[in-house]
Scaffold this motif. Structure first.
Motif, PDB file in Angstrom:
ATOM      1  N   ASP A 219     -50.070 -18.578  54.938  1.00  0.00           N
ATOM      2  CA  ASP A 219     -50.644 -19.835  55.405  1.00  0.00           C
ATOM      3  C   ASP A 219     -49.732 -20.411  56.477  1.00  0.00           C
ATOM      4  O   ASP A 219     -48.608 -20.836  56.194  1.00  0.00           O
ATOM      5  CB  ASP A 219     -50.786 -20.803  54.234  1.00  0.00           C
ATOM      6  CG  ASP A 219     -51.569 -22.061  54.588  1.00  0.00           C
ATOM      7  OD1 ASP A 219     -51.805 -22.295  55.791  1.00  0.00           O
ATOM      8  OD2 ASP A 219     -51.938 -22.809  53.660  1.00  0.00           O
ATOM      9  N   LEU A 229     -50.005 -18.001  49.954  1.00  0.00           N
ATOM     10  CA  LEU A 229     -51.075 -18.577  49.156  1.00  0.00           C
ATOM     11  C   LEU A 229     -51.671 -17.434  48.342  1.00  0.00           C
ATOM     12  O   LEU A 229     -52.156 -16.445  48.904  1.00  0.00           O
ATOM     13  CB  LEU A 229     -52.123 -19.218  50.066  1.00  0.00           C
ATOM     14  CG  LEU A 229     -53.000 -20.317  49.476  1.00  0.00           C
ATOM     15  CD1 LEU A 229     -52.149 -21.434  48.869  1.00  0.00           C
ATOM     16  CD2 LEU A 229     -53.915 -20.885  50.543  1.00  0.00           C
ATOM     17  N   THR A 231     -53.999 -16.036  44.940  1.00  0.00           N
ATOM     18  CA  THR A 231     -55.077 -16.315  44.006  1.00  0.00           C
ATOM     19  C   THR A 231     -54.657 -16.030  42.571  1.00  0.00           C
ATOM     20  O   THR A 231     -54.030 -15.008  42.293  1.00  0.00           O
ATOM     21  CB  THR A 231     -56.292 -15.426  44.330  1.00  0.00           C
ATOM     22  OG1 THR A 231     -56.686 -15.622  45.690  1.00  0.00           O
ATOM     23  CG2 THR A 231     -57.458 -15.748  43.422  1.00  0.00           C
ATOM     24  N   PHE A 238     -55.555 -21.417  43.311  1.00  0.00           N
ATOM     25  CA  PHE A 238     -54.616 -20.790  44.237  1.00  0.00           C
ATOM     26  C   PHE A 238     -53.231 -21.343  43.931  1.00  0.00           C
ATOM     27  O   PHE A 238     -53.088 -22.524  43.582  1.00  0.00           O
ATOM     28  CB  PHE A 238     -54.969 -21.109  45.692  1.00  0.00           C
ATOM     29  CG  PHE A 238     -56.340 -20.655  46.117  1.00  0.00           C
ATOM     30  CD1 PHE A 238     -56.594 -19.323  46.390  1.00  0.00           C
ATOM     31  CD2 PHE A 238     -57.374 -21.567  46.262  1.00  0.00           C
ATOM     32  CE1 PHE A 238     -57.857 -18.905  46.786  1.00  0.00           C
ATOM     33  CE2 PHE A 238     -58.643 -21.173  46.668  1.00  0.00           C
ATOM     34  CZ  PHE A 238     -58.878 -19.831  46.930  1.00  0.00           C
ATOM     35  N   VAL A 258     -62.229 -17.459  42.325  1.00  0.00           N
ATOM     36  CA  VAL A 258     -62.059 -17.207  43.755  1.00  0.00           C
ATOM     37  C   VAL A 258     -61.389 -15.853  43.998  1.00  0.00           C
ATOM     38  O   VAL A 258     -60.563 -15.398  43.201  1.00  0.00           O
ATOM     39  CB  VAL A 258     -61.233 -18.330  44.420  1.00  0.00           C
ATOM     40  CG1 VAL A 258     -62.090 -19.562  44.639  1.00  0.00           C
ATOM     41  CG2 VAL A 258     -59.995 -18.679  43.592  1.00  0.00           C
ATOM     42  N   ARG A 260     -59.882 -13.721  47.631  1.00  0.00           N
ATOM     43  CA  ARG A 260     -58.685 -14.012  48.424  1.00  0.00           C
ATOM     44  C   ARG A 260     -58.845 -15.287  49.251  1.00  0.00           C
ATOM     45  O   ARG A 260     -59.956 -15.661  49.644  1.00  0.00           O
ATOM     46  CB  ARG A 260     -58.351 -12.855  49.355  1.00  0.00           C
ATOM     47  CG  ARG A 260     -59.292 -12.676  50.530  1.00  0.00           C
ATOM     48  CD  ARG A 260     -58.620 -11.818  51.587  1.00  0.00           C
ATOM     49  NE  ARG A 260     -59.587 -11.262  52.521  1.00  0.00           N
ATOM     50  CZ  ARG A 260     -59.252 -10.431  53.501  1.00  0.00           C
ATOM     51  NH1 ARG A 260     -58.006 -10.081  53.673  1.00  0.00           N
ATOM     52  NH2 ARG A 260     -60.182  -9.953  54.311  1.00  0.00           N
ATOM     53  N   PRO A 261     -57.746 -15.977  49.558  1.00  0.00           N
ATOM     54  CA  PRO A 261     -57.797 -17.111  50.477  1.00  0.00           C
ATOM     55  C   PRO A 261     -57.831 -16.609  51.918  1.00  0.00           C
ATOM     56  O   PRO A 261     -57.114 -15.680  52.279  1.00  0.00           O
ATOM     57  CB  PRO A 261     -56.490 -17.860  50.187  1.00  0.00           C
ATOM     58  CG  PRO A 261     -55.554 -16.806  49.673  1.00  0.00           C
ATOM     59  CD  PRO A 261     -56.397 -15.769  48.995  1.00  0.00           C
ATOM     60  N   LEU A 268     -59.430 -23.541  54.585  1.00  0.00           N
ATOM     61  CA  LEU A 268     -59.290 -22.385  53.719  1.00  0.00           C
ATOM     62  C   LEU A 268     -60.680 -22.008  53.203  1.00  0.00           C
ATOM     63  O   LEU A 268     -61.424 -22.872  52.710  1.00  0.00           O
ATOM     64  CB  LEU A 268     -58.369 -22.719  52.548  1.00  0.00           C
ATOM     65  CG  LEU A 268     -57.976 -21.622  51.549  1.00  0.00           C
ATOM     66  CD1 LEU A 268     -56.720 -22.046  50.799  1.00  0.00           C
ATOM     67  CD2 LEU A 268     -59.078 -21.335  50.534  1.00  0.00           C
ATOM     68  N   SER A 270     -63.002 -19.062  50.858  1.00  0.00           N
ATOM     69  CA  SER A 270     -62.874 -18.018  49.844  1.00  0.00           C
ATOM     70  C   SER A 270     -64.231 -17.675  49.271  1.00  0.00           C
ATOM     71  O   SER A 270     -65.080 -18.557  49.067  1.00  0.00           O
ATOM     72  CB  SER A 270     -61.942 -18.453  48.717  1.00  0.00           C
ATOM     73  OG  SER A 270     -61.726 -17.391  47.798  1.00  0.00           O
TER      74      SER A 270
END
Length: 366
Positions: A219, A229, A231, A238, A258, A260-261, A268, A270
């Motif tokens: 990030d 970041l 998951t 996250f 969720v 992946r970011p 963001l 997802s």
């Protein structure tokens, strides 16, 4: 660590086939009519999208798929997808949905796909969950490096499970691997594949633990302070860490399993693989939960402050006394959203798992 310097076209000779078991399948350009413009619009607030369900559909007899796992956009604006059908693990589309290329026939656990540019060239990092490896390639399929089971680097015992689901590349080229279907650690390597450290405390619900560390990204939104970041899918959140593995914060998305970011500009994104109307007990937090709602996947979008601003395909995000309320699917458009890719026009491309061999679909920003 094994390093390979292989020319993609050289795969076609017999020695390459015998040595690597890796063959490139010639691609076929499919003549497609213009995709039907769907009138369905989904999403909330400033993030609404028109659904183009047929955008990525191809000739199944020539370019079959099982699961569309993840997609990235390269520096040329091409959309690159990874899947687990060994007829063609990699599909490369243009923005109109036309197939440009396909390659890869040995990644039967093709799952994670990360794109990294070293300043002059794009590279792909492919997580093969069944092959227990991370493979670095060029965008046309030449393998450059393989990171194998962590026991080879002193990070795991030989019998420890390792099924990597995602990777992320730091500004200095360090490689982070999320062992989401294995032992639930984050493994950090140098750009040359030398082991640095193991991040986290494995599977669990503690601050430094993960319940399915399915996705990871760098990030960059806080200038000068990039962070990890990560998951924790089965605990619907996250978790943010420093690049050297120090916990910073947790971002909860209740009800949303969720994947992946994905960072694009200040937001963001997802894919939500499942959604649940009830809490899970710790024993139920397995890789593929069985008590999820039959109304499941959607896409979720968070702003730079970690606030959910839109759920295309899901219920409108609602906060009560500052707490985000449970989120579930509303529109039965998606089955299991496994990833979302954002193009330069802020259109979304959605990959789905276990969705009856569904090709990627497009969500046009409106």
């Amino acid at each position: 660590m094994a390093k390979l310097e292989i020319n993609r076209r050289y795969f076609l000779n017999k020695s390459a086939k015998a040595g690597l078991g890796l063959v490139i399948v010639p691609h076929f350009n499919i003549i497609k009519s213009k995709p039907k413009l769907y009138q369905t619009v989904i999403g909330h607030g400033d993030f609404k999208y028109r659904v183009h369900k047929d955008w990525g559909v191809l000739d199944r007899s020539r370019t079959p798929i099982k699961n569309c796992h993840e997609m990235v956009m390269d520096s040329r604006g091409r959309l690159i997808m990874v899947g687990d059908d060994t007829h063609n693990n990699i599909l490369i589309y243009d923005k109109s949905g036309k197939l440009l290329d396909s390659w890869g026939i040995r990644y039967n656990g093709g799952h994670g796909l990360t794109l990294w540019n070293d300043g002059s060239e794009d590279f792909l990092f492919i997580c093969d969950t069944n092959g227990e490896s991370l493979i670095k390639t060029t965008t046309n399929g030449r393998e450059l490096m393989i990171i194998e089971h962590p026991s080879k680097y002193g990070a795991y015992n030989e019998n420890d499970a390792f099924k990597p689901t995602e990777s992320a590349i730091a500004p200095n080229g360090d490689i982070y691997i999320a062992d989401g279907y294995g032992s639930n650690y984050i493994l950090q390597f140098t750009k040359d594949g030398e082991f640095i450290r193991k991040i986290g405390e494995g599977r669990g619900i503690g601050q430094h633990q993960f319940q399915t560390a399915h996705g990871i990204c760098i990030d960059y939104r806080e200038k000068g302070q990039p962070t990890l970041l990560i998951t924790s899918r089965a605990t619907n959140c996250f978790k943010r860490f420093t690049l050297d593995g120090i916990f910073i914060e947790q971002i909860d998305v209740p009800g949303a399993f969720v994947c992946r970011p994905v960072i694009h500009n200040s937001n963001l994104y997802s894919g939500v693989c499942w959604s649940s109307e009830t809490d899970f007990e710790e024993g139920d937090m397995n890789t593929h939960p069985t008590r999820t709602s039959p109304k499941s996947g959607f896409v979720t979008i968070l702003d730079k402050n970690g606030k959910v601003v839109s759920n295309p395909g899901g219920v409108e995000p609602h906060y009560k006394n500052g707490q985000l309320q449970r989120m579930v699917q509303k529109d039965e458009i998606f089955k299991h959203c496994h990833d979302v890719c954002v193009d330069n026009d802020e259109n979304l491309y959605v990959c789905q798992w276990n969705a009856n061999n569904t090709y990627p679909m497009k969500l046009e920003r409106v």
